[in-house]
Design a protein around this motif. Structure first.
Motif, PDB file in Angstrom:
ATOM      1  N   UNK A  28      -6.478  19.694   6.263  1.00 62.17           N
ATOM      2  CA  UNK A  28      -6.488  20.186   4.845  1.00 62.17           C
ATOM      3  C   UNK A  28      -6.167  19.070   3.759  1.00 62.17           C
ATOM      4  N   UNK A  29      -5.978  17.976   4.393  1.00 62.27           N
ATOM      5  CA  UNK A  29      -5.626  16.633   3.702  1.00 62.27           C
ATOM      6  C   UNK A  29      -6.937  16.015   3.510  1.00 62.27           C
ATOM      7  N   UNK A  30      -7.094  15.505   2.136  1.00 60.41           N
ATOM      8  CA  UNK A  30      -8.572  14.973   1.685  1.00 60.41           C
ATOM      9  C   UNK A  30      -8.321  13.799   0.922  1.00 60.41           C
ATOM     10  N   UNK A  31      -9.047  12.711   1.087  1.00 58.18           N
ATOM     11  CA  UNK A  31      -9.145  11.330   0.802  1.00 58.18           C
ATOM     12  C   UNK A  31     -10.751  11.622   0.214  1.00 58.18           C
TER      13      UNK A  31
ATOM     14  N   UNK B 229       1.634   6.783   4.623  1.00 54.62           N
ATOM     15  CA  UNK B 229       1.414   8.006   4.556  1.00 54.62           C
ATOM     16  C   UNK B 229       2.471   8.536   3.572  1.00 54.62           C
ATOM     17  N   UNK B 230       1.787   9.421   2.792  1.00 51.96           N
ATOM     18  CA  UNK B 230       2.649  10.243   1.962  1.00 51.96           C
ATOM     19  C   UNK B 230       3.471  11.289   2.915  1.00 51.96           C
ATOM     20  N   UNK B 231       4.566  11.717   2.388  1.00 52.19           N
ATOM     21  CA  UNK B 231       5.257  12.661   3.591  1.00 52.19           C
ATOM     22  C   UNK B 231       4.616  14.089   3.709  1.00 52.19           C
TER      23      UNK B 231
ATOM     24  N   UNK C  84      -5.113  13.401  -1.688  1.00 54.47           N
ATOM     25  CA  UNK C  84      -4.510  12.222  -1.683  1.00 54.47           C
ATOM     26  C   UNK C  84      -5.231  10.962  -2.251  1.00 54.47           C
ATOM     27  N   UNK C  85      -4.459   9.857  -2.503  1.00 55.23           N
ATOM     28  CA  UNK C  85      -5.296   8.464  -2.525  1.00 55.23           C
ATOM     29  C   UNK C  85      -4.329   7.466  -2.119  1.00 55.23           C
TER      30      UNK C  85
ATOM     31  N   UNK D 262       0.843  -1.067  -0.124  1.00 49.79           N
ATOM     32  CA  UNK D 262       0.205  -0.124   0.144  1.00 49.79           C
ATOM     33  C   UNK D 262       0.861   1.096  -0.068  1.00 49.79           C
ATOM     34  N   UNK D 263       0.468   2.152  -1.086  1.00 49.01           N
ATOM     35  CA  UNK D 263       1.208   3.601  -1.082  1.00 49.01           C
ATOM     36  C   UNK D 263       0.389   4.691  -1.035  1.00 49.01           C
TER      37      UNK D 263
END
Length: 474
Positions: free
Chosen positions: A172-175, A162-164, A90-91, A76-77
């Motif tokens: 403010x981070x959305x999925x 998780x992305x850095x 993000x996804x 998973x990335x």
């Protein structure tokens, strides 16, 4: 010497008017438990958290346990899709190997045998959907510790991917829930949040609720707005609930949700009873609470009788005989679903003697307003007829996850007559699939148990093949 003072940068407020959306400390249940019982009682002779984990990645959602299988990236990335208007989208993504394991998992689910999922998890101890599904099985068998442990293992796997740039606390981070790879993260957070609430950590659960709401606030796929008021009241965060209501009422019409209509009034009442509140402010809050509760009862008269019933309170004869709170106050099926959910979830908060006396006063005032032909009564009646025709899919999804019997019994037939998968309840109709499942191979599932012969158990204890209960579909 004189040192020029540095100008402090003003922090931009986020979507709900809070200077800082979340706090890392509040995501850790130990913070709340220490506040209740003291650090010595919670930690005992444990060493500080940092010293235990020299060679492991630092995480916030959960802590790597020695009883877990050795961690290796399961495939998973996370990818940053775009940045827009100060928000990052993000996804999660699945590698090809992970996709193959996912196909085996779907075959195992269709076999209706949880042992096939156990076997698959032995080979892939950090496969997310296996962990989620087996957690439900363990919870049904009342093995709460194992159920909670499996969810924590899933969250650890997610956090290591998780992305850095991805932030849990910025707001403010959305999925996008429409992407199947993202849904398991929402569900793992939700299940972890509910375990925390049952464990007696409502403040920590509230922080996770806010986190879930921040990931997709526009669609709110798991309907956190139907839960956040309850957790705010449980954790006595009355002022926060009022701030949320004031910030979102303009563009989300929160007063049209029964839970907000009643819970905001209850928050004002509790604030008016606090000793540290000034006498003048107390009177204002009490008047505001009275008006809000009266308006809530006029807008949603169907709440009162079920609420009193669950509180084991015998209503007054004048209330029982009055047509306003009688059988004719029945609402549409969509509104009945919302009312049943609120009453089933929060009735314990209304059992306090002071709250019941206040409720009684407001009910008498409402009956006087109804008898005197208050124009608000007819206006609310028209609103109930025009609105609440059909509940959206995310509300049905929330009711299914809540497992509140008063609410699940109010679900419409189009929901109750279709299979509901625990690892993906009521998937969105506009899903954005990045890969598709090939035709199922009939020989795949029987091989799952034979593939692990000779391997040691990796679930942190005995292999749980003796699972007799199964709830893959309902």
């Amino acid at each position: 010497r004189y040192k020029p003072s540095k100008k402090k940068k003003k922090k931009k407020k986020n979507t709900i008017g809070e200077k800082q959306f979340l706090c890392f400390r509040n995501l850790n249940p130990e913070t709340e438990l220490k506040r209740y019982f003291g650090a010595r009682a919670v930690l005992g002779d444990q060493r500080p958290r940092q010293r235990q984990r020299h060679f492991h990645r630092s995480t916030w959602l959960t802590v790597l346990k020695d009883t877990w299988p050795r961690f290796s990236r399961p495939g998973i990335s996370m990818t940053l899709l775009e940045s827009k208007d100060g928000q990052q989208y993000f996804t999660f993504e699945h590698s090809r190997d992970y996709q193959q394991v996912q196909f085996k998992f779907l075959d195992a689910v269709e076999s209706m045998d949880p042992n096939n999922i156990v076997a698959l998890l032995q080979l892939n101890p950090y496969h997310i959907d296996c962990l989620l599904q087996l957690s439900d099985v363990c919870r049904i068998q009342e093995d709460q510790e194992m159920a909670r442990d499996l969810i924590e293992r899933a969250l650890y796997s997610f956090e290591c991917a998780f992305h850095p740039v991805f932030s849990l606390v910025s707001g403010t981070s959305r999925l996008d829930y429409r992407r199947p790879e993202n849904r398991a993260f929402f569900l793992a957070l939700y299940k972890h949040m509910m375990f925390l609430e049952r464990r007696g950590c409502p403040r920590t659960a509230l922080e996770y609720c806010r986190l879930l709401l921040s990931l997709d606030p526009d669609r709110d796929p798991l309907c956190m707005l139907l839960l956040i008021d309850f957790l705010s009241l449980r954790s006595r965060e009355y002022s926060y609930l009022l701030r949320l209501y004031q910030a979102w009422e303009v563009h989300r019409n929160l007063s049209q949700l029964p839970n907000f209509a009643f819970s905001v009034a209850l928050s004002c009442f509790h604030l008016s009873q606090e000793e540290q509140t000034e006498s003048g402010e107390r009177e204002k809050l009490k008047q505001k609470a009275d008006l809000l509760l009266q308006n809530a009862l006029i807008m949603f008269p169907g709440v009162l009788m079920p609420l009193l019933d669950l509180c084991t309170v015998q209503p007054d004869a004048a209330v029982v005989s009055h047509v306003f709170f009688g059988p004719k106050s029945q609402q549409s099926p969509a509104l009945a679903e919302l009312v049943s959910l609120y009453v089933g979830r929060t009735h314990t908060l209304w059992r306090e003697a002071g709250v019941l006396l206040w409720l009684e006063e407001c009910v008498r005032e409402v009956l006087q307003r109804v008898d005197s032909k208050d124009p608000l009564v007819e206006d609310c009646q028209n609103k109930r007829k025009q609105r609440y025709q059909n509940a959206p899919r995310n509300i049905h999804r929330h009711v299914i996850l809540s497992e509140i019997k008063e609410a699940t019994s109010a679900l419409p037939l189009e929901v109750t007559t279709q299979p509901v998968m625990g690892f993906d309840p009521l998937p969105p109709l506009d899903s954005l699939a990045s890969y598709t499942r090939p035709e199922s191979c009939s020989s795949r599932t029987p091989l799952l148990r034979s593939e692990i012969q000779g391997k040691e158990p990796t679930m942190g204890g005995e292999m749980i093949y003796e699972i007799k209960l199964w709830k893959g579909t309902s």
